[in-house]
Design an enzyme around this catalytic site. Structure first.
Site, PDB file in Angstrom:
ATOM      1  N   HIS A  25     -55.302  56.283  57.223  1.00  0.00           N
ATOM      2  CA  HIS A  25     -54.160  57.124  57.485  1.00  0.00           C
ATOM      3  C   HIS A  25     -52.716  56.207  56.746  1.00  0.00           C
ATOM      4  O   HIS A  25     -52.511  55.330  57.063  1.00  0.00           O
ATOM      5  CB  HIS A  25     -53.731  57.481  59.034  1.00  0.00           C
ATOM      6  N   ASP A  27     -49.638  56.809  57.058  1.00  0.00           N
ATOM      7  CA  ASP A  27     -48.516  56.451  58.089  1.00  0.00           C
ATOM      8  C   ASP A  27     -49.163  55.435  59.199  1.00  0.00           C
ATOM      9  O   ASP A  27     -48.429  55.109  59.963  1.00  0.00           O
ATOM     10  CB  ASP A  27     -47.999  57.545  58.784  1.00  0.00           C
ATOM     11  N   GLY A 185     -55.388  65.045  64.759  1.00  0.00           N
ATOM     12  CA  GLY A 185     -54.578  65.398  65.789  1.00  0.00           C
ATOM     13  C   GLY A 185     -55.579  65.684  67.076  1.00  0.00           C
ATOM     14  O   GLY A 185     -56.522  65.152  67.023  1.00  0.00           O
ATOM     15  N   HIS A 212     -61.335  65.705  61.267  1.00  0.00           N
ATOM     16  CA  HIS A 212     -61.593  64.851  62.247  1.00  0.00           C
ATOM     17  C   HIS A 212     -62.634  65.569  63.509  1.00  0.00           C
ATOM     18  O   HIS A 212     -61.931  66.649  63.901  1.00  0.00           O
ATOM     19  CB  HIS A 212     -60.106  64.535  62.973  1.00  0.00           C
ATOM     20  N   GLU A 215     -64.652  62.302  67.806  1.00  0.00           N
ATOM     21  CA  GLU A 215     -63.919  60.984  68.075  1.00  0.00           C
ATOM     22  C   GLU A 215     -63.602  60.909  69.610  1.00  0.00           C
ATOM     23  O   GLU A 215     -64.133  60.240  70.470  1.00  0.00           O
ATOM     24  CB  GLU A 215     -62.664  60.911  67.384  1.00  0.00           C
ATOM     25  N   ASP A 304     -59.265  53.329  59.399  1.00  0.00           N
ATOM     26  CA  ASP A 304     -58.453  54.515  60.309  1.00  0.00           C
ATOM     27  C   ASP A 304     -56.892  54.026  60.323  1.00  0.00           C
ATOM     28  O   ASP A 304     -56.194  54.610  59.470  1.00  0.00           O
ATOM     29  CB  ASP A 304     -58.590  54.546  61.606  1.00  0.00           C
TER      30      ASP A 304
END
EC number: 3.5.4.4
Length: 388
Positions: A25, A27, A185, A212, A215, A304
């Site tokens: 990611h 960010d 999210g 995603h 998880e 990640d």
């Protein structure tokens, strides 16, 4: 097998080995010093620390705290300083540089354009700024003697209602730096089926997407991502282990979903350190990647969120080498899996495997064999000496 193929790589060899990253990611990978600089430039006063070293520690401790509130707060800070074109270009360029320095030769880095609009940027301006940054980072890497290719994955937030808009954006920029689409999210309460229109659109356009899934939520999330939405890859997918039974005598039985995932060679984007932080695994030694590797699932190793996890691709592999005794051959297996699963054309994937990845690992194995032979020769020579 010979000692050549079963030798465990050293940290230096792990760092120099060519690696492929599919789940990272933007960010979640900023340099702490960059966060401090950008906050100062835009007048953002919400940082818990203004010393880069202390801020880096804070990010890792907050992510390790077990508190979802503190974990989410970390991204609030990074996104807060990624709201201008200049900031996005800088962050993306540094991302490419950092990955290349760590030996990554191909990466797909994801971000949510809708999270970078607070200071007036349009979705298109966000994408173009990040693409510009990645190209600049690639140039800087080449100047420093490294090669890397970075593609973007545009992410839609599962709790929002802009997935189709972001999917259309990903398709519009697919030939200019965007490799595919993703949703991210909270899984619980926000199933991927809420965004079926986006996935149907992407399939009609013959475009690539990952989801995603598996998880935090489990098997239903994986099943929906595959059977309802048609995901090409699974982001994490670690909970597929719940559909695998191991008897006391060691006999392994795969459920129908696990069998489907393995039979169809669906890539799993494993992120070991992140999985420990989110309690998807209790330790590296107990991480499902160990059993899934033995069962020959299509596994890839990923970071990640490098800032929050205090990790890199080299660090992830170091943990796996220590936990499972993996060799250079194992590292190559994971890396080739990832390259096979990348969202770029087949011939380009094949060229990366044959021209970059396999030669890189062959060189490292030859280097180890040379040192091993030299060491054995020295021992033999010393044992044959006599005292006068």
């Amino acid at each position: 097998m010979t000692s050549e193929t079963t030798s465990q790589p050293t940290p230096d060899q792990i760092r120099r080995a060519p690696k492929v990253l599919l789940h990272d990611h933007l960010d979640g990978g900023l340099r702490p010093g960059t966060v401090v600089d950008l906050a100062r430039e835009i007048g953002y006063t919400g940082l818990p620390e203004t010393d880069p070293d202390k801020l880096g520690v804070w990010f890792r401790e907050a992510a390790d705290s077990g508190s979802l509130e503190r974990y989410l707060e970390t991204f609030a800070h990074t996104c807060a300083v990624m709201q201008t074109r200049e900031a996005l270009v800088r962050v993306a360029a540094e991302c490419a540089e950092d990955l290349a320095e760590d030996g990554v030769v191909y990466a797909e880095v994801r971000y949510a354009p809708e999270q970078h609009l607070e200071r007036g940027l349009s979705l298109e301006e966000v994408v173009e700024a990040v693409n510009e940054g990645f190209r600049e980072g690639e140039r800087r890497a080449r100047a420093n003697g490294h090669r890397i290719r970075v593609g973007a994955l545009l992410t839609a937030m599962r709790h929002a209602a802009r997935a189709l808009e972001i999917a259309e954006l990903a398709n519009r920029y697919r030939d200019t730096g965007v490799a595919g689409f993703d949703i991210a999210g909270a899984e619980a309460g926000f199933p991927p089926t809420r965004h079926l229109d986006a996935f149907e659109y992407l399939k009609r356009e013959n475009n690539h997407f990952t989801i995603h899934a598996g998880e935090a939520f489990g098997l239903p999330s994986i099943w929906q991502a595959l059977q309802w939405c048609g995901a090409d890859r699974l982001g994490h997918g670690v909970r597929i282990i719940d559909d695998i039974q191991v008897a006391e005598d060691g006999t392994v039985t795969l459920g129908r979903l696990a069998s489907y995932v393995r039979d169809k060679r669906i890539p799993l984007e494993m992120c070991p350190t992140s999985n420990l932080q989110t309690a998807a695994a209790s330790s590296y030694e107990d991480h499902p990647i160990g059993l899934l590797r033995k069962l020959h699932f299509r596994l890839t190793v990923n970071t990640d969120n490098r800032l929050m996890s205090g990790t890199s691709m080299s660090v992830e592999f170091e943990h796996l080498v220590k936990a499972f005794g993996y060799s250079l051959d194992d590292m190559q297996w994971f890396t080739v899996n990832a390259m096979k699963s990348a969202f770029i054309p087949f011939d380009e994937r094949l060229a990366m495997i044959n021209d970059v990845i396999k030669p890189g690992y062959a060189e490292l194995r030859s280097e180890w064999l040379f040192r091993q032979t030299a060491a054995e020769t020295a021992v033999t020579s010393n044992s044959g000496s006599t005292e006068g």
